[in-house]
Scaffold this active site. Structure first.
Site, PDB file in Angstrom:
ATOM      1  N   ASP A  53       0.823  -1.203   0.000  1.00 49.92           N
ATOM      2  CA  ASP A  53       0.000   0.000   0.000  1.00 49.92           C
ATOM      3  C   ASP A  53       0.863   1.261   0.000  1.00 49.92           C
ATOM      4  OD1 ASP A  53      -2.362  -1.467   0.016  1.00 49.92           O
ATOM      5  OD2 ASP A  53      -2.437  -1.554   2.208  1.00 49.92           O
ATOM      6  N   TYR A 113       6.864 -10.041   6.874  1.00 47.46           N
ATOM      7  CA  TYR A 113       6.781  -8.587   7.046  1.00 47.46           C
ATOM      8  C   TYR A 113       7.331  -8.215   8.412  1.00 47.46           C
ATOM      9  CZ  TYR A 113       3.599  -7.911   3.048  1.00 47.46           C
ATOM     10  OH  TYR A 113       3.042  -7.858   1.797  1.00 47.46           O
TER      11      TYR A 113
END
Length: 253
Positions: A53, A113
């Site tokens: 994003d 992540y």
């Protein structure tokens, strides 16, 4: 005749509206497409291992693309030329040929992540860490993180109205590390839903602040309702840092 290549890169997401091409906004995919197309003098469209994003970074990202007349391509020289052509915040690490059916997204076995929180205001971390001044119970947050292993449906942590066909994921690792002046959350899974990591972090912070107990954390997951989870944390503290693939994808040409 075409040859498929995997390309390994890293990028700082601050100046980009995420990875994927979109109208009226600059993205990493768009910049990389333009660079490759210009250098190779043919239209090149890269396919990424996933979507990040706006503002999200990647210290390790994989993409693939097809080139005509593959035998004329020298990977090391192309990496060098790309890095000369690309802006400072996108760097190509390596590039190698793979079998024609290899796919950076669908062949990925796991992704990892990390989310970074700085405890003190630090101008040198303003684009890579979220500044969080509240006192957090890291031990309790780690207890809650371990509960993620008991579940596979993470609808409660998924962005609404996505094109995902399933919200089933297998989480392999989820833990917080207190490094003194910063907190780092590391999470690995076979796949992630849109906004999933940022929603998990936001909900775990609710636990760390004492606003949500362990039973309540489980109830959030079991409700399969995004509105019951915590607020998504800002994107600029999030990094995609590793992707795992099966052996045998690389091709010698």
């Amino acid at each position: 005749m075409t040859q498929r290549y995997f390309i390994q890169l890293s990028y700082k997401g601050t100046n980009y509206h995420g990875w994927q091409v979109q109208p009226n906004a600059i993205t990493v995919q768009e910049v990389l497409n333009k660079a490759l197309s210009t250098i190779m003098n043919q239209e090149v469209n890269v396919v990424g291992c996933g979507r990040t994003d706006t503002g999200v970074h990647a210290s390790d990202f994989m993409a693939h693309f097809d080139l005509n007349e593959a035998r004329d391509v020298e990977a090391e020289k192309l990496v060098f030329r790309l890095n000369r052509f690309l802006p400072y915040d996108i760097a190509v690490k390596s590039m190698f040929p793979v079998h024609s059916e290899a796919h950076t997204r669908f062949d990925a076995l796991a992704r990892t992540y990390q989310y970074f929180i700085t405890k003190d205001k630090n101008p040198f971390r303003s684009e890579s860490h979220w500044n969080m001044t509240h006192q957090l119970d890291v031990a309790k947050m780690n207890e809650a993180a371990k509960l993620l292993f008991n579940y596979e449906d993470f609808t409660s942590f998924s962005k609404l109205h996505t094109d995902s066909k399933t919200n089933i994921c297998k989480i392999y690792k989820a833990e917080w590390e207190d490094r003194g002046d910063e907190l780092v959350f590391t999470v690995s899974a076979d796949r992630f839903l849109r906004n999933m990591v940022r929603a998990i972090v936001g909900t775990l912070i609710e636990v760390g602040r004492g606003k949500l107990d362990l039973a309540g954390f489980c109830q959030v997951i079991e409700s399969q309702n995004r509105s019951n989870a915590g607020t998504s944390v800002p994107g600029h503290g999030l990094f995609l840092c590793a992707i795992e693939y099966p052996k045998g994808l690389k091709k010698e040409i």
